[in-house]
Design a protein around this motif. Structure first.
Motif, short mmCIF file in Angstrom:
data_model
loop_
_atom_site.label_atom_id
_atom_site.label_comp_id
_atom_site.label_asym_id
_atom_site.label_seq_id
_atom_site.Cartn_x
_atom_site.Cartn_y
_atom_site.Cartn_z
N ILE A 238 0.91 -1.27 -0.05
CA ILE A 238 -0.16 -0.09 -0.04
C ILE A 238 0.91 1.27 0.00
O ILE A 238 0.25 2.44 -0.02
CB ILE A 238 -1.14 -0.03 1.13
CG1 ILE A 238 -0.07 0.10 2.48
CG2 ILE A 238 -1.94 -1.03 1.10
CD1 ILE A 238 -1.17 0.16 3.71
N PHE A 239 2.11 1.26 0.40
CA PHE A 239 3.11 2.10 0.32
C PHE A 239 3.90 2.00 -0.88
O PHE A 239 4.90 3.13 -0.98
CB PHE A 239 3.85 2.58 1.43
CG PHE A 239 2.80 3.02 2.74
CD1 PHE A 239 2.63 4.39 2.51
CD2 PHE A 239 2.18 2.37 3.60
CE1 PHE A 239 1.94 5.19 3.58
CE2 PHE A 239 1.53 2.80 4.50
CZ PHE A 239 1.31 4.16 4.29
N THR A 252 -1.07 -3.90 -4.44
CA THR A 252 -2.10 -4.15 -3.38
C THR A 252 -2.85 -5.38 -3.68
O THR A 252 -3.10 -6.32 -2.69
CB THR A 252 -2.91 -2.97 -2.86
OG1 THR A 252 -2.10 -1.93 -2.59
CG2 THR A 252 -3.49 -3.20 -1.65
N ARG A 316 -2.68 5.34 -0.56
CA ARG A 316 -1.81 4.65 -1.08
C ARG A 316 -1.58 5.11 -2.52
O ARG A 316 -2.17 5.50 -2.97
CB ARG A 316 -2.34 3.11 -0.72
CG ARG A 316 -3.45 2.67 -1.29
CD ARG A 316 -3.77 1.21 -1.11
NE ARG A 316 -5.05 0.63 -1.08
CZ ARG A 316 -5.65 0.06 -2.29
NH1 ARG A 316 -4.75 0.06 -3.22
NH2 ARG A 316 -6.76 -0.42 -2.39
#
Length: 456
Positions: A238-239, A252, A316
């Motif tokens: 998500i990052f 993701t 994100r």
């Protein structure tokens, strides 16, 4: 961005740190605490004034490797300025701002709670005690502020809600269910087709709402420290960063599709807290409404609230907001949101946002058997001073038999709503989770205050 994964992992590692009051010099925790700015040497009052450029520059340089979660001096800046560090979407409030009326109740200081670390304290003493490092506390009864303390922030400062923000996703999901736009008994993949053909097919929307998925994604001290765990892969994705196990960056959805069912556990049987569930629900909401989360939340909730400032949601890489915890507002706006669930909603909004049907759905949507003996059951028993909730439901950690609801957030954030007693309490903090810090009795004070005011 390559360090942000470790920050989020740190945000979710509470349970491991809470159980480590001491640490050896050879431990990872000691290493993290040895970084300048990781320890709490400044009083929270320091955050009420602008930090020097030198301090902020040093905080930026060290924004990595569990540094935020240490709850130290730099964290005072991070938690009040998180939109500076990550992409951010905004939900705008109603055009008209309405300040909450004050009716300060001095006799609330008659309430005393026994803490484990500092003995018996009154509300006023607890609120400013340096051990608990609360930055803001507000209580609202019948639509009026009856108690407020700002030991570590100004009235217009923003502060991150952490996981208290999950209630926003629970609320919107309940609205969609009442409108017939979702059927919570249906598979979540009916609404999030990206996850079709995986273990998610066997999960109902309600399983995801109540964290009873029976997947290997529970957030525990062990899983968030294991570089090969699926939860680490999720937070890496998500990052947009490689996980700490050295694997390449994954998107993701690919990581979510890899979640695996637990052996001999049926969905719905056990409450296992997991932030990816909230992310999946956010995806569901965006698909159904065909709008980004921030736009949906503005249209349905924040845009009807007479708030002072926007609600800010960090995102994100795919552009999906993270109301799983990364939401920032002022303390009073957080309280206004809570008042939407009470009979005094007209004090904060232009129209009734939380209908009786939506509220009832949230209060009754949990399973007491799945909640019993869970980690949240035990932590709630302690923080509420020996009183147990009945269940969890629709992203709220604790639902009491009398309908009161509460949701905690890491580093000791809290929202407590008691519709029957027309009471709301909110807390924002930067509380380290190593000795002598970590304890919170704010939930006990909130519940005692609601009962006290209702009995007057």
């Amino acid at each position: 961005m390559r360090y942000v994964l470790r920050i989020l992992l740190a945000i979710l590692i509470m349970s491991a740190l809470i159980q480590q009051p001491s640490y050896a010099k050879s431990s990872d925790l000691y290493k993290y605490l040895s970084v300048p700015g990781a320890r709490a040497t400044l009083p929270v009052e320091a955050a009420k004034e602008p930090f020097s450029k030198k301090f902020v520059d040093h905080a930026r340089e060290r924004f990595n490797n569990f540094h935020l979660q240490m709850g130290g001096d730099h964290a005072l800046y991070y938690l009040m300025n998180l939109p500076e560090f990550m992409p951010t979407a905004m939900s705008m409030p109603a055009v008209k701002f309405k300040r909450l009326k004050r009716d300060i109740q001095e006799d609330l200081d008659k309430i005393e709670v026994k803490t484990d670390s500092e003995g018996v304290l009154t509300l006023s003493d607890y609120s400013v005690h340096p051990t608990f490092r609360h930055q803001g506390i507000m209580m609202v009864h019948q639509g009026k502020v009856v108690f407020e303390a700002f030991p570590g922030m100004t009235k217009t400062d923003m502060h991150v809600w952490m996981s208290s923000a999950k209630t926003t996703v629970g609320l919107v999901s309940a609205m969609l269910a009442e409108e017939g736009k979702i059927d919570v008994s249906q598979p979540i993949t009916q609404y999030v087709p990206e996850l079709a053909g995986t273990a998610w097919d066997s999960l109902s929307v309600l399983n995801v709402l109540n964290h009873t998925t029976a997947l290997d994604s529970e957030e525990t001290g062990e899983s968030v420290l294991d570089p090969n765990s699926v939860i680490v892969s999720y937070f890496s994705a998500i990052f947009g960063t490689p996980n700490s196990g050295g694997c390449q960056t994954e998107d993701t959805v690919s990581v979510l599709r890899a979640f695996w069912p637990l052996y001999e556990e049926e969905p719905g049987a056990v409450f296992r807290y997991s932030s990816p569930n909230t992310d999946v629900l956010t995806m569901m909401i965006e698909h159904i409404e065909e709008k980004p989360w921030a736009a949906v939340f503005e249209e349905r909730v924040w845009g009807k609230l007479n708030a002072r400032m926007p609600a800010m949601f960090n995102m994100r890489p795919e552009g999906v907001a993270l109301p799983l915890g990364l939401m920032s507002t002022t303390l009073e706006d957080m309280a206004r949101y809570g008042v939407l669930f009470t009979p005094s909603w007209q004090a904060v909004a232009q129209e009734d946002v939380v209908s009786d049907a939506v509220l009832t759905r949230i209060q009754t949507g949990g399973d007491p058997e799945a909640f019993k003996d869970s980690a949240k059951d035990e932590s709630g028993f302690k923080s509420f001073g020996g009183e147990r909730a009945e269940s969890n439901s629709y992203q709220w950690d604790w639902i009491f038999e009398d309908g009161a609801m509460a949701k905690s957030g890491n580093l000791n954030q809290l929202i407590y709503v008691d519709p029957e007693r027309d009471f709301v309490g909110v807390v924002v903090s930067t509380t380290p989770y190593v000795a002598p810090y970590g304890e919170t009795k704010a939930p006990a004070f909130m519940r005692a205050a609601a009962k006290f005011l209702h009995g007057k």
